[in-house]
Design a protein around this motif. Structure first.
Motif, PDB file in Angstrom:
ATOM      1  N   PRO A   1     -11.230 -17.225  -1.347  1.00 44.85           N
ATOM      2  CA  PRO A   1     -10.320 -16.253  -0.731  1.00 44.85           C
ATOM      3  C   PRO A   1     -11.078 -15.209   0.077  1.00 44.85           C
ATOM      4  O   PRO A   1     -12.250 -14.918  -0.183  1.00 44.85           O
TER       5      PRO A   1
ATOM      6  N   PRO B   1      -4.959 -10.316  -0.170  1.00 42.96           N
ATOM      7  CA  PRO B   1      -4.029 -10.616  -1.271  1.00 42.96           C
ATOM      8  C   PRO B   1      -2.569 -10.246  -1.047  1.00 42.96           C
ATOM      9  O   PRO B   1      -1.679 -11.074  -1.235  1.00 42.96           O
TER      10      PRO B   1
ATOM     11  N   TYR C   1      -0.950 -12.318   1.441  1.00 41.09           N
ATOM     12  CA  TYR C   1      -0.752 -13.674   0.913  1.00 41.09           C
ATOM     13  C   TYR C   1       0.590 -13.768   0.179  1.00 41.09           C
ATOM     14  O   TYR C   1       1.321 -14.750   0.314  1.00 41.09           O
TER      15      TYR C   1
ATOM     16  N   LEU D   1      -0.773 -14.463 -11.902  1.00 40.23           N
ATOM     17  CA  LEU D   1      -0.909 -13.067 -11.469  1.00 40.23           C
ATOM     18  C   LEU D   1       0.016 -12.159 -12.267  1.00 40.23           C
ATOM     19  O   LEU D   1      -0.429 -11.154 -12.839  1.00 40.23           O
TER      20      LEU D   1
ATOM     21  N   PHE E   1      -6.919  -9.307  -8.046  1.00 38.46           N
ATOM     22  CA  PHE E   1      -6.751  -9.726  -6.661  1.00 38.46           C
ATOM     23  C   PHE E   1      -7.002 -11.224  -6.498  1.00 38.46           C
ATOM     24  O   PHE E   1      -6.312 -11.904  -5.738  1.00 38.46           O
ATOM     25  N   ASN E   2      -8.007 -11.748  -7.182  1.00 40.55           N
ATOM     26  CA  ASN E   2      -8.309 -13.178  -7.058  1.00 40.55           C
ATOM     27  C   ASN E   2      -7.189 -14.055  -7.598  1.00 40.55           C
ATOM     28  O   ASN E   2      -6.989 -15.173  -7.140  1.00 40.55           O
TER      29      ASN E   2
ATOM     30  N   VAL F   1      -4.082 -13.631  -7.248  1.00 41.37           N
ATOM     31  CA  VAL F   1      -2.993 -13.730  -6.268  1.00 41.37           C
ATOM     32  C   VAL F   1      -2.935 -15.131  -5.659  1.00 41.37           C
ATOM     33  O   VAL F   1      -1.859 -15.677  -5.413  1.00 41.37           O
ATOM     34  N   TYR F   2      -4.103 -15.724  -5.437  1.00 41.21           N
ATOM     35  CA  TYR F   2      -4.192 -16.974  -4.688  1.00 41.21           C
ATOM     36  C   TYR F   2      -3.955 -18.217  -5.539  1.00 41.21           C
ATOM     37  O   TYR F   2      -3.931 -19.331  -5.023  1.00 41.21           O
TER      38      TYR F   2
END
Length: 252
Positions: free
Chosen positions: A34, A78, A81, A191, A218-219, A221-222
């Motif tokens: 990301p 994020p 996204y 998340l 934040f990571n 989110v993906y």
């Protein structure tokens, strides 16, 4: 059959750089990096800490550069996204090209070139302060119903906090996106559940969320409902397992 996306945390690329993690040459998976990971590496204070930390940072950068053709870059930040999930036709500004140009320059540097340069990591303390303040809503639930708090579903409250902050950011910075009405619980399950767990802990223990907690979140989110997440962060993995969401964890 479409390869499974494996969203990588920053520490995975440090591990690959240090040869403590082997890049998985498996056609059934594709490692995804990301934009937030590129940003975290680029702005890492490790560049100024010591020669050893600088060397580790450069090896992480070199790893990403060397596998550039074999990985997928998720070139969106994020909150955008999440916003884009309901705004598929919106064109947004990606930033990965900037980071790769900077990485090419950084690997030519020596520790002496950067050791006295001020760190460039942006502060996300306003977000941290916002969450620590609004988490008082959870404290009200605990006070009113402390015995049953374990069984109280706070996911809707967590969703509302995220929506408020995302839409506030949208008004300030991402006006091309429409207002976000809901966060899709199946697609963003990891998340929402993990963020909810953080907030419940903050409320019960009076500890506060830190900027580093946000980097972890934040990571996530993906990580969609069909994706996996690869990290070596033990506390985060423990939290995910306690939520019985280990199906999202990639282990190698």
């Amino acid at each position: 059959m479409k390869p499974t996306r494996v969203i990588t945390d920053t520490n995975i690329w440090y591990g690959i750089g240090q040869k403590t993690i082997i890049f998985p040459g498996d056609s059934n998976i594709i490692l995804c990096v990301p934009l937030i990971v590129l940003s975290e590496i680029y702005s890492s204070p490790n560049a100024q800490k010591s020669q050893e930390n600088f060397d580790m940072l450069i090896s992480a950068i070199e790893s990403i550069l060397s596998y550039k053709e074999e990985i997928e870059i998720i070139d969106i930040f994020p909150f955008e996204y999440i916003l884009k999930y309901d705004n598929l036709n919106i064109k947004y500004y990606g930033n990965a090209e900037f980071y790769f140009k900077e990485f090419e320059a950084m690997v030519q540097l020596k520790y002496e070139d950067v050791k006295n340069v001020p760190p460039i990591r942006p502060s996300i303390s306003t977000l941290t302060e916002f969450i620590n303040e609004t988490s008082k809503s959870y404290k009200k639930i605990i006070s009113a119903n402390s015995v049953k708090f374990k069984k109280t579903d706070t996911i809707p409250l967590t969703e509302s906090l995220l929506l408020k902050y995302i839409n506030d950011c949208r008004i300030d910075e991402n006006k091309v996106f429409q207002e976000l009405k809901i966060i899709h619980k199946k697609e963003f399950q990891l998340l929402l559940s993990t963020f909810d767990s953080f907030l419940r802990e903050v409320s019960k223990t009076n500890k506060k969320m830190t900027d580093n907690d946000w980097i972890d979140l934040f990571n996530l989110v993906y990580v969609g409902q069909n994706d996996l997440f690869w990290t070596k962060e033990k506390r985060l993995k423990t939290r995910i397992r306690e939520l019985k969401l280990e199906k999202y964890l990639f282990e190698k």
